[in-house]
Design an enzyme around this catalytic site. Structure first.
Site, PDB file in Angstrom:
ATOM      1  CB  CYS A 224      -5.747  -7.102 -12.526  1.00 48.59           C
ATOM      2  SG  CYS A 224      -6.447  -8.660 -13.270  1.00 48.59           S
ATOM      3  CB  ALA A 226      -6.732 -10.723 -17.960  1.00 44.63           C
ATOM      4  NE  ARG A 230      -2.114  -8.438 -12.083  1.00 42.29           N
ATOM      5  CZ  ARG A 230      -1.326  -7.585 -13.052  1.00 42.29           C
ATOM      6  NH1 ARG A 230      -0.477  -7.062 -12.471  1.00 42.29           N
ATOM      7  NH2 ARG A 230      -1.625  -7.531 -14.120  1.00 42.29           N
TER       8      ARG A 230
END
Length: 474
Positions: A224, A226, A230
């Site tokens: 995602c 970082a 997610r």
């Protein structure tokens, strides 16, 4: 181990019984246990903290553990660092690479990692830009075009949008006259630090990625922005799916344990409480879907279970309808219209009118009135009655005389709109109209008028004769 056909419904029931308070409590345990995991396993982040690697991290507080980080070796440049971590799957093998979205300075390293580990499937759980901030650099080319990232040439062969949530791209990457194919699945409807509004889109995304992967054993690259929130949710859901299809689910199945295992390998995996709750919702949908669509012979008794559930649902629905009918009988009196002849398509399809009962002590309602306009069995006219206007001043211009409007259909099957009423032909005996002395009347309240509608009530009874009539002439 208890057979899966009998175990799965009980696990599903247990998940459905989990309330918000339990989720809050479990997520608090996840956060507190993460600190213990770091101490217990001696997890460190020294490589990501090196001066030469600091700028390669999108977020300074999300650094891969040295014990699980991906070490780059291809071309052996000055640094072997990339902000990405290996994560074990349900089989114990390295099934996933959890990575941050590449920065402009790490695009070449990103493709080095893909090439080095023969990645065939990429799952991207973010957009390039979100809330006005750059979340991930574009590491592919426009459709039917190529782009160079260091020594790698990436070509987008096909770009498809199977639905509004997903973009599927078929990429080819070339390096030193060798070419590999890579499938990228981008999910567009997942807000940062938040969750999708429903679970089916994410489950569909994972189903497509698994179908594309097939029997390939190379790790799936999941990222995602970082590479933790997610990304952690997707890893957890795919991990649980593998437990399900390989029949490794046990009575002590625990989402809490799985998330803690992910956090042992990637910092802050499943980053928020809402994301943790989303895993529960998605797993419930996953189990329900599996029970409904599985063709395995172990589920041969499932049709009988469905029949029983269908009968129970039908009985409950019937009881609910009876209850509602009884309640309605206490509130409404239903006035049924007599049978009508065959309707034309332009006639409204109403068959009954519900009239609220009058409360005790209130005035008596008039007899029910039918709006059929049925006369002698003739074809019914539209059931809307029109209100005719009172007489308008004959001296007013036609444009100003249409004070009242009636609703008439513009055309067959269309909505109703307001049109001007025709001038009345009859004279009202109860009222008389007083015309303005001004010949040019532009409004109903023009100068010279005497008030609303310019109408006064006629006097009742005979009038006394003028006094002059009674005088004797001499």
């Amino acid at each position: 181990m208890e057979p899966l056909p009998s175990l799965l419904p009980s696990l599903l029931s247990a998940l459905q019984a989990v309330d918000a308070a339990t989720v809050d409590q479990e997520y608090s345990v996840v956060r507190s246990q993460t600190l213990l995991l770091k101490k217990e396993h001696g997890l460190t982040t020294e490589a990501g903290s090196l001066k030469e690697n600091v700028k390669k991290n999108r977020y300074k507080d999300i650094l891969p553990y040295d014990q699980t980080r991906v070490v780059l070796s291809l071309q052996a440049p000055a640094s072997d660092y990339i902000n990405a971590s290996f994560i074990q799957g349900a089989s114990g093998a390295c099934s996933y690479i959890a990575s941050q979205g590449p920065l402009s300075s790490t695009l070449t390293d990103f493709w080095r990692m893909i090439w080095q580990h023969s990645v065939k499937v990429i799952v991207m759980a973010c957009r390039e830009t979100e809330m006005g901030k750059r979340k991930c650099e574009c590491y592919w080319a426009a459709p039917h075009q190529s782009a160079a990232f260091g020594p790698f040439t990436v070509t987008t062969q096909v770009e498809l949008r199977p639905n509004e949530d997903i973009v599927v791209r078929t990429l080819t990457v070339s390096y030193q006259q060798e070419t590999h194919s890579v499938m990228q699945f981008q999910y567009l409807s997942w807000p940062d630090h938040d969750v999708p509004y429903e679970t089916h889109g994410v489950l569909d995304l994972l189903e497509r990625a698994r179908s594309s992967r097939g029997a390939d054993s190379s790790p799936v690259l999941i990222h995602c922005s970082a590479g933790c929130g997610r990304t952690g949710v997707i890893c957890a859901l795919d991990y649980i799916h593998d437990l399900l299809v390989t029949k490794r689910l046990t009575e002590d199945f625990s989402i809490l344990k799985i998330v803690l295992e992910l956090r042992r390998q990637r910092p802050s995996a499943v980053q928020t409480r809402d994301q943790y709750q989303f895993i529960f919702s998605a797993v419930i949908s996953m189990f329900e879907r599996f029970l409904q669509t599985s063709g395995d012979e172990l589920y041969c008794n499932l049709p009988e279970v469905r029949r029983r559930e269908k009968k129970s649902s039908a009985a409950a629905a019937s009881a609910d309808r009876s209850s509602k009918k009884a309640t309605m009988n206490d509130t409404y009196a239903v006035v049924n219209k007599p049978k009508q002849p065959t309707r034309t398509t332009s006639e409204p399809a109403y068959s009954s009118v519900a009239i609220p009962r009058s409360n005790p002590g209130s005035r008596t309602l008039p007899p029910p009135h039918h709006y059929d306009n049925d006369i002698g069995g003739a074809s019914a006219a539209p059931i809307y009655s029109s209100v005719k206007p009172r007489v308008k001043p004959q001296t007013l211009p036609l444009a100003a005389s249409a004070i009242y409007d009636i609703a008439t259909p513009a055309r067959e099957g269309s909505d109703y709109h307001l049109v001007s009423a025709e001038p009345p032909s009859a004279v009202d005996d109860d009222y008389e109209d007083v015309s303005s002395s001004v010949s040019d009347v532009s409004s109903f309240f023009s100068p010279g008028g005497i008030g609303f509608n310019c109408r006064i009530q006629k006097p009742k009874g005979p009038r006394d004769p003028p006094a002059e009539w009674g005088r004797l002439e001499r």
